[in-house]
Enzyme design. Structure first.
Site, PDB file in Angstrom:
ATOM      1  N   ASP A 121      34.489  39.683  31.295  1.00 47.68           N
ATOM      2  CA  ASP A 121      35.608  40.602  31.536  1.00 47.68           C
ATOM      3  C   ASP A 121      36.494  40.739  30.299  1.00 47.68           C
ATOM      4  O   ASP A 121      36.368  39.984  29.338  1.00 47.68           O
ATOM      5  CB  ASP A 121      36.434  40.078  32.715  1.00 47.68           C
ATOM      6  CG  ASP A 121      37.260  41.151  33.397  1.00 47.68           C
ATOM      7  OD1 ASP A 121      37.127  42.333  33.038  1.00 47.68           O
ATOM      8  OD2 ASP A 121      38.025  40.804  34.311  1.00 47.68           O
ATOM      9  N   ASP A 123      40.445  47.943  38.412  1.00 43.47           N
ATOM     10  CA  ASP A 123      40.290  47.280  39.703  1.00 43.47           C
ATOM     11  C   ASP A 123      40.547  48.251  40.850  1.00 43.47           C
ATOM     12  O   ASP A 123      41.420  49.113  40.778  1.00 43.47           O
ATOM     13  CB  ASP A 123      41.268  46.112  39.822  1.00 43.47           C
ATOM     14  CG  ASP A 123      40.912  44.960  38.904  1.00 43.47           C
ATOM     15  OD1 ASP A 123      39.803  44.972  38.339  1.00 43.47           O
ATOM     16  OD2 ASP A 123      41.750  44.056  38.741  1.00 43.47           O
TER      17      ASP A 123
END
Length: 624
Positions: free
Chosen positions: A347, A412
């Site tokens: 990430d 997200d």
């Protein structure tokens, strides 16, 4: 030791205590780094002021006494004594290294815990005299400073518009770099972690929050994946998001290890493998800063000798030009492989990860390459998922496609600040990002070798937890299936309802997922067949060589801000798409709604009345 290095050492220890996600803004006059140097007198005055501020949170102003350097802090005096200005050191390091020494003469640093810092250097702090030795050299900024609201538009171009009525170019997917032929399916912890108080709505999460979750919670959730219906549907990945790692310890070779208070990863992997499940873990580029004195396995190289700064996300960055960096990655992945890890999620990669509020390296693709090489060397078949909202222009899309199994196409999906998993506004945004992504992939005219990661699949729980009604749950499932995206469930596996089970484990869902893994859908607008964003939209995957296809028609409802189409049609709308629009005219087709089972023979066009957020996923078979 250089003046800058003298501050970096204690900073590493400070950052390890918690991730500092500040925002630096440079300003004032601009200069080209390297054409001027910063005087040592101003540098020492800067350091002295930092020490004063650190020692006294109530102190607001500091200067060099000569009118050349001015600094301020606004501490959070309402916080506990140890937290009032605990960002001062890292804030002023950023101000110094990213601005004053890198092309700007003023800077501010702000953070959400109500701390704020500022510095300004006058002209007398800079010199272009090459004979002076009492200077600190200026340099290009070591990080890309992104405004929190930056959308990085150069990274996310719109695909070329397809002409109305143009021919259909079927998009196909080939094997990924590590030999996978489908996207991942399973469950991930983060959907529950992101709830504002998950312990109130997810019983197995009781007593836990955010990054602090336990192996027992994971086993409770993934035990449901071991049931026959999920196993048959291929949902076999049990994925841990951030929080499994130890933040105050590494092993003797500086490798990332698990938090031994809450986890035993080899034990968890064994527990999962006995149930035919797989283990995934979350990581970010770099190495924990506290590992700087450790020796890389198989070498005599200290980690501190191969570093390239601190990225404010607990980790320190590597200098990938140096010997020892690949060996560190090899040793880390080898250890994880020995534990039984089957998937890595990497990430905070760049270019991408926009609006992150942190100081990230401008290009961390070398970290992906290093992990990819380490995976290959490990001999274990491990998926690599890269994240988030990665740059997908003509330069970067081919690079990512050659390095990983899947790439995050958006931010997200989580409905932060609530106890529900998602909101439809963010769902619209995720779908629009997929539309852009697949359009850009189509322009490459090559088989795809990477799958899209559209974030968690929030469709298995009822509305009170999912955050969207059943109509939209169908639509979300239809889009994640159609994209050939990772089908990683988010939410509570113990609260899967009948609809959630149907959407994920029914034969029609499995068949669709298997098809779209080979033939991802692309937009074909009703009435034109073009690929623009529309509120009333149609998509097609295939046709396959066996003359089978899937079509998705949808009414997204009014654009809630990020849908890309801007229209606001309310209530039920008639959606009509012709075979010509879809690029499959000249034959008759049977259209079957995969969820209702209703079929019709279509020779011209197909219509349905759809309410806001409603869709139909149709399986097509050519009849002649």
């Amino acid at each position: 030791m250089s003046p800058s290095a003298a501050v970096l050492i204690p900073l590493a220890a400070a950052v390890l205590l918690r991730p500092v996600v500040g925002q630096t803004q440079c300003g004032g006059n601009l200069y080209t780094p390297g054409t001027l140097n910063f005087t040592l007198e101003c540098y020492n005055a800067f350091q002295d002021c930092v020490a004063q501020f650190e020692a006294n949170a109530s102190q607001v102003d500091c200067n060099d006494g000569k009118g050349n350097l001015f600094m301020q802090q606004q501490a959070n005096l309402g916080a506990s004594p140890g937290s009032q200005n605990n960002d001062a050191i890292i804030a002023f390091q950023d101000i110094r290294d990213l601005c004053l020494l890198s092309g700007s003469t003023t800077a501010t640093w702000g953070y959400s815990d109500n701390q704020w810092y500022w510095a300004a250097a006058e002209d007398a702090c800079y010199t272009n005299d090459p004979t002076r030795t009492d200077v600190v050299k200026t340099h290009p900024a070591p990080f890309c400073i992104q405004n929190r609201d930056s959308s990085l538009p150069e990274c996310y171009p719109q695909p070329d518009a397809t002409p109305p009525g143009g021919p259909l170019k079927v998009i196909k997917t080939a094997k990924t770099r590590n030999g996978f032929k489908s996207s991942a399916r399973g469950w991930n912890t983060y959907g529950v972690q992101a709830l504002v108080n998950g312990s109130q709505v997810v019983p197995s999460f009781a007593g836990q929050s955010g990054l602090f979750y336990t192996q027992k919670f994971v086993e409770t959730q993934c035990g449901v994946l071991a049931r026959p219906e999920f196993k048959k549907a291929g949902y076999d990945l049990c994925s841990l998001d951030s929080g499994w790692q130890a933040t105050t310890a590494v092993d003797q070779h500086g490798r990332i290890i698990y938090n031994t208070t809450r986890f035993n990863l080899p034990e968890l992997a064994s527990w999962l493998h006995k149930r035919d499940l797989k283990l995934g873990v979350y990581i970010t580029p770099g190495v924990p800063c506290l590992a700087h004195n450790q020796t890389i396995l198989g070498t005599n190289i200290k980690i501190k000798d191969v570093l390239n700064g601190n990225n404010d996300q607990i980790n320190c960055d590597f200098d990938f030009r140096k010997d020892g960096v690949q060996q560190w990655h090899d040793s880390v992945v080898a250890q994880w492989a020995s534990w039984g890890v089957d998937m890595l999620k990497l990430d905070f990669l760049t270019p991408g990860s926009p609006s992150n509020g942190a100081n990230l390296a401008c290009d961390s693709s070398d970290a992906v390459r290093a992990y990819q090489k380490a995976i290959k060397k490990s001999g274990r078949k491990i998926r690599l998922d890269i994240s988030w909202k990665l740059c997908r222009n003509e330069t970067w899309l081919p690079i990512w496609s050659d390095l990983a199994e899947s790439m995050r196409t958006d931010q997200d999906l989580d409905n932060y600040g609530t106890n529900t998993l998602m909101a439809w506004q963010v769902g619209q945004r995720a779908i629009e990002n997929y539309r852009q992504y697949i359009g850009l992939q189509a322009q490459r005219n090559v088989p795809l070798t990477i799958y899209p990661d559209m974030d968690a699949l929030f469709t298995v729980n009822p509305e009170h937890l999912a955050g969207v009604n059943d109509t939209i749950r169908y639509t979300v499932q239809n889009h994640w299936l159609g994209a050939g995206a990772n089908l990683i469930i988010g939410g509570d596996m113990e609260q899967v309802d009948a609809l959630g089970l149907k959407l994920t484990t029914s034969k029609q869902s499995i068949d669709a997922a298997d098809f779209f893994a080979k033939y991802p859908m692309q937009p074909r607008n009703p009435g034109t067949g073009s690929n623009a964003a529309k509120q009333l939209q149609a998509w097609i995957g295939g046709p396959s060589d066996d003359h089978e296809a899937y079509v998705l028609i949808v009414n997204y409802g009014p654009d809630l801000g990020n849908g890309g189409f801007s229209t606001k049609l309310y209530g039920k709308q008639k959606v009509t798409v012709s075979l010509k629009d879809l690029g499959i005219s000249g034959s008759a087709w049977t259209f079957t709604d995969i969820w209702s089972g209703k079929s019709s023979r279509v020779t011209g066009s197909y219509s349905a009345w759809l309410t806001e957020g409603e869709s139909q996923l149709l399986r097509l078979k050519r009849t002649h």
